[in-house]
Design a protein around this motif. Sequence first.
Motif, mmCIF file in Angstrom:
data_model
loop_
_atom_site.group_PDB
_atom_site.id
_atom_site.type_symbol
_atom_site.label_atom_id
_atom_site.label_comp_id
_atom_site.label_asym_id
_atom_site.label_seq_id
_atom_site.Cartn_x
_atom_site.Cartn_y
_atom_site.Cartn_z
ATOM 1 N N PRO A 3 1.170 -1.062 0.253
ATOM 2 C CA PRO A 3 0.210 -0.352 0.141
ATOM 3 C C PRO A 3 0.549 1.533 -0.205
ATOM 4 N N GLU A 4 1.877 0.735 0.718
ATOM 5 C CA GLU A 4 2.618 2.330 0.154
ATOM 6 C C GLU A 4 3.336 2.950 -0.578
ATOM 7 N N VAL A 5 3.339 1.471 -1.726
ATOM 8 C CA VAL A 5 4.617 2.179 -2.627
ATOM 9 C C VAL A 5 3.290 2.307 -3.695
ATOM 10 N N ALA A 6 1.964 1.741 -3.515
ATOM 11 C CA ALA A 6 0.626 2.297 -4.257
ATOM 12 C C ALA A 6 -0.402 3.924 -4.308
ATOM 13 N N ILE A 7 0.008 4.113 -2.999
ATOM 14 C CA ILE A 7 0.135 5.837 -2.684
ATOM 15 C C ILE A 7 1.406 5.935 -3.135
ATOM 16 N N ASP A 8 2.442 5.870 -3.062
ATOM 17 C CA ASP A 8 3.694 6.950 -3.004
ATOM 18 C C ASP A 8 3.131 7.113 -5.139
ATOM 19 N N LEU A 9 2.812 6.116 -5.472
ATOM 20 C CA LEU A 9 2.713 6.522 -7.129
ATOM 21 C C LEU A 9 1.858 7.220 -6.998
ATOM 22 N N PHE A 10 0.383 7.507 -6.823
ATOM 23 C CA PHE A 10 -0.713 7.993 -6.609
ATOM 24 C C PHE A 10 -0.312 9.226 -6.505
ATOM 25 N N ARG A 11 0.491 9.656 -5.055
ATOM 26 C CA ARG A 11 0.786 10.490 -5.042
ATOM 27 C C ARG A 11 1.627 11.563 -5.997
ATOM 28 N N GLU A 12 2.512 11.130 -6.201
ATOM 29 C CA GLU A 12 3.610 11.359 -8.083
ATOM 30 C C GLU A 12 2.506 12.072 -8.943
ATOM 31 N N ALA A 13 1.725 11.130 -8.840
ATOM 32 C CA ALA A 13 1.114 11.359 -10.367
ATOM 33 C C ALA A 13 0.034 12.283 -9.970
ATOM 34 N N LEU A 14 -0.457 12.509 -8.420
ATOM 35 C CA LEU A 14 -1.422 14.118 -8.077
ATOM 36 C C LEU A 14 -0.147 15.383 -8.548
ATOM 37 N N TRP A 15 0.829 14.722 -8.161
ATOM 38 C CA TRP A 15 1.707 16.220 -7.951
ATOM 39 C C TRP A 15 2.369 16.459 -9.518
ATOM 40 N N LEU A 16 2.164 15.300 -10.572
ATOM 41 C CA LEU A 16 2.829 15.993 -11.367
ATOM 42 C C LEU A 16 1.068 16.438 -12.309
ATOM 43 N N THR A 17 0.229 16.335 -12.185
ATOM 44 C CA THR A 17 -0.776 16.240 -12.529
ATOM 45 C C THR A 17 -1.416 18.265 -12.008
ATOM 46 N N ALA A 18 -0.698 18.088 -10.812
ATOM 47 C CA ALA A 18 -1.362 19.807 -10.096
ATOM 48 C C ALA A 18 -0.228 20.286 -10.638
ATOM 49 N N LEU A 19 1.037 20.173 -10.795
ATOM 50 C CA LEU A 19 2.162 20.692 -11.588
ATOM 51 C C LEU A 19 1.668 21.792 -12.673
ATOM 52 N N ILE A 20 0.822 20.686 -14.055
ATOM 53 C CA ILE A 20 0.814 21.037 -15.596
ATOM 54 C C ILE A 20 -0.482 21.737 -15.250
ATOM 55 N N VAL A 21 -1.481 21.475 -14.249
ATOM 56 C CA VAL A 21 -2.531 22.623 -14.577
ATOM 57 C C VAL A 21 -2.583 23.083 -14.216
ATOM 58 N N GLY A 22 -1.960 23.620 -12.511
ATOM 59 C CA GLY A 22 -1.316 25.014 -11.945
ATOM 60 C C GLY A 22 -0.112 25.903 -12.905
ATOM 61 N N VAL A 23 0.008 25.082 -13.744
ATOM 62 C CA VAL A 23 1.422 26.004 -14.811
ATOM 63 C C VAL A 23 0.534 26.552 -16.072
ATOM 64 N N LEU A 24 -0.423 25.953 -16.437
ATOM 65 C CA LEU A 24 -1.881 26.109 -16.847
ATOM 66 C C LEU A 24 -2.464 27.443 -17.001
#
Length: 89
Positions: A3-24
């Motif tokens: 579960p820790e690895v899954a949460i880490d992957l999900f966290r990275e995906a959410l961070w990348l999504t927030a970064l892309i949306v924020g830049v635009l």
Amino acid sequence: MTPEVAIDLFREALWLTALIVGVLVVPSLLVGLLVAMFQAATQINEQTLSFLPRLLVIMLTLIWAGPWLTRQLIEYTQTLIQNIPQLIG
């Protein structure tokens, strides 16, 4: 996969999504605020007046930051694909 690895992957995906949306979105919001202040000062209430500058700013932001955003997505995808054997086993 733990579960820790899954949460880490999900966290990275959410961070990348927030970064892309924020830049635009942030430049578009700033231009929208400036146009709204201009409209309030001049009492011009035209909807297309606020749409066109925001559209142009988003297009310029995509031209300027597009290669970097694409590189970030490619790096994340490559990391996911390379880590598949570790995640399964």
